[in-house]
Scaffold this motif. Structure first.
Motif, PDB file in Angstrom:
ATOM      1  N   ASP A 161       0.989  -1.381   0.160  1.00 60.66           N
ATOM      2  CA  ASP A 161       0.239   0.389   0.327  1.00 60.66           C
ATOM      3  C   ASP A 161       1.190   1.225   0.421  1.00 60.66           C
ATOM      4  O   ASP A 161       0.085   2.372   0.440  1.00 60.66           O
ATOM      5  CB  ASP A 161      -0.800   0.326   1.222  1.00 60.66           C
ATOM      6  N   VAL A 162       2.353   1.108   0.235  1.00 60.08           N
ATOM      7  CA  VAL A 162       2.687   2.772  -0.133  1.00 60.08           C
ATOM      8  C   VAL A 162       4.083   1.874  -1.228  1.00 60.08           C
ATOM      9  O   VAL A 162       3.978   1.227  -0.891  1.00 60.08           O
ATOM     10  CB  VAL A 162       3.629   1.814   1.289  1.00 60.08           C
ATOM     11  N   ASP A 163       4.035   3.585  -1.506  1.00 62.66           N
ATOM     12  CA  ASP A 163       4.852   3.777  -3.303  1.00 62.66           C
ATOM     13  C   ASP A 163       6.524   3.528  -2.191  1.00 62.66           C
ATOM     14  O   ASP A 163       6.375   2.877  -1.481  1.00 62.66           O
ATOM     15  CB  ASP A 163       5.115   4.578  -3.634  1.00 62.66           C
ATOM     16  N   PHE A 164       7.538   3.337  -3.491  1.00 66.40           N
ATOM     17  CA  PHE A 164       8.831   2.943  -3.871  1.00 66.40           C
ATOM     18  C   PHE A 164       9.130   3.646  -2.739  1.00 66.40           C
ATOM     19  O   PHE A 164      10.484   3.122  -2.130  1.00 66.40           O
ATOM     20  CB  PHE A 164       9.554   2.653  -4.480  1.00 66.40           C
ATOM     21  N   ASP A 165       8.823   5.553  -2.890  1.00 65.57           N
ATOM     22  CA  ASP A 165      10.140   5.960  -2.073  1.00 65.57           C
ATOM     23  C   ASP A 165       9.248   6.712  -0.569  1.00 65.57           C
ATOM     24  O   ASP A 165      10.497   6.045   0.264  1.00 65.57           O
ATOM     25  CB  ASP A 165       9.555   7.152  -2.517  1.00 65.57           C
ATOM     26  N   GLU A 166       8.325   5.774  -0.052  1.00 67.80           N
ATOM     27  CA  GLU A 166       8.350   5.892   1.297  1.00 67.80           C
ATOM     28  C   GLU A 166       8.367   4.424   2.009  1.00 67.80           C
ATOM     29  O   GLU A 166       9.245   4.383   2.786  1.00 67.80           O
ATOM     30  CB  GLU A 166       6.544   4.814   1.352  1.00 67.80           C
ATOM     31  N   MET A 167       8.966   3.333   1.235  1.00 70.04           N
ATOM     32  CA  MET A 167       9.430   2.215   1.358  1.00 70.04           C
ATOM     33  C   MET A 167      10.698   2.530   1.797  1.00 70.04           C
ATOM     34  O   MET A 167      11.178   1.838   2.377  1.00 70.04           O
ATOM     35  CB  MET A 167       9.587   0.674   0.132  1.00 70.04           C
ATOM     36  N   VAL A 168      11.496   3.498   0.776  1.00 67.79           N
ATOM     37  CA  VAL A 168      13.002   3.547   1.009  1.00 67.79           C
ATOM     38  C   VAL A 168      13.113   4.134   2.535  1.00 67.79           C
ATOM     39  O   VAL A 168      13.958   4.155   3.204  1.00 67.79           O
ATOM     40  CB  VAL A 168      14.046   4.204  -0.150  1.00 67.79           C
ATOM     41  N   ARG A 169      12.028   4.755   2.168  1.00 68.38           N
ATOM     42  CA  ARG A 169      12.014   5.773   3.794  1.00 68.38           C
ATOM     43  C   ARG A 169      11.748   5.367   4.905  1.00 68.38           C
ATOM     44  O   ARG A 169      12.514   5.541   5.989  1.00 68.38           O
ATOM     45  CB  ARG A 169      10.641   6.803   3.500  1.00 68.38           C
ATOM     46  N   LEU A 170      10.752   4.159   5.346  1.00 70.43           N
ATOM     47  CA  LEU A 170      10.872   2.893   6.105  1.00 70.43           C
ATOM     48  C   LEU A 170      12.181   2.560   6.536  1.00 70.43           C
ATOM     49  O   LEU A 170      12.654   2.137   7.674  1.00 70.43           O
ATOM     50  CB  LEU A 170      10.028   2.270   6.176  1.00 70.43           C
ATOM     51  N   ASP A 171      12.562   1.809   5.284  1.00 69.88           N
ATOM     52  CA  ASP A 171      14.297   0.957   5.318  1.00 69.88           C
ATOM     53  C   ASP A 171      15.007   2.312   5.960  1.00 69.88           C
ATOM     54  O   ASP A 171      15.666   1.684   6.814  1.00 69.88           O
ATOM     55  CB  ASP A 171      14.606   0.930   4.150  1.00 69.88           C
TER      56      ASP A 171
END
Length: 217
Positions: A177-187
């Motif tokens: 449900d989250v996009d790539f940029d948000e995935m990177v931010r979370l990681d």
């Protein structure tokens, strides 16, 4: 647009000796125990996969990129038809997320059993073998494909500064449900703040979403 302002301190990561030792011991012990306890369940899943699609293997291996760009073979229960990788090129224009990864909610390559095991993240369980081998950890960033890393910016490549994980902040924070940029931010947020307590919290949240799934598909 997610702000790209997280800078990982590589020297700090190198000096987390106690954390890395505790994490590694826990990874090996917990994964070994889980594999023994889950072995009857693995057999049931294996039978279901073969009945649903007899032409392909039970397990699926794929080259992924781990710490410092080193590649390894990830192990999963097969959730797609046997020639899924060859069909990917035809589906690229139907990608439903922006950035360096492919996600499609109604991916026609996924089998009936595959859809179920993906929803409850059961296809990921064999990665405990990767954890014992050291190419993965229980908690860490999702290991990307080589083709995805080829599209990474230097900012995105900070995800590769630690051992990848079976679960992480992306998985418990919304997953597909989250996009790539948000995935990177979370990681990167995880890498910047990782600790034994944060790992335990993520593992607890992972168990919850395996019972009540979030955005997995």
């Amino acid at each position: 647009m997610v702000e790209k302002n997280i800078k990982i301190d590589g020297e700090k990561l190198k000096h987390q000796y106690a954390y890395r030792m505790v994490k590694r011991i826990f990874d090996v012990v917990a994964s070994a125990i889980a594999l023994v306890l889950l072995s009857p369940f693995f057999l049931i899943l294996a039978i279901a996969i073969k009945i649903d699609d007899p032409n392909g293997p039970v397990f699926y291996t794929q080259t992924r990129v781990g710490k410092n760009g080193k590649t390894f073979q990830i192990i999963k229960f097969r959730s797609m038809i046997s020639n899924a990788d060859k069909l990917l090129a035809r589906l690229k224009n139907q990608n439903e997320v922006e950035g360096a990864m492919f996600k499609m909610k109604n991916d026609p390559r996924i089998t009936r059993v595959g859809r179920f095991i993906r929803k409850y993240s059961l296809d990921e369980l064999p990665q405990l073998i990767n954890v014992i081998g050291g190419s993965m950890s229980i908690v860490g960033p999702r290991p990307p494909l080589i083709s995805e890393v080829e599209q990474y910016t230097d900012y995105d490549k900070q995800r590769l500064m630690v051992v990848p994980g079976c679960t992480g902040m992306w998985q418990v924070g919304g997953r597909n449900d989250v996009d790539f940029d948000e995935m990177v931010r979370l990681d990167l947020t995880y890498i910047q703040n990782r600790s034994v307590w944060l790992d335990l919290k993520i593992m607890f949240e992972t168990v919850k979403i395996m019972i009540v799934p979030n955005g997995a598909y």
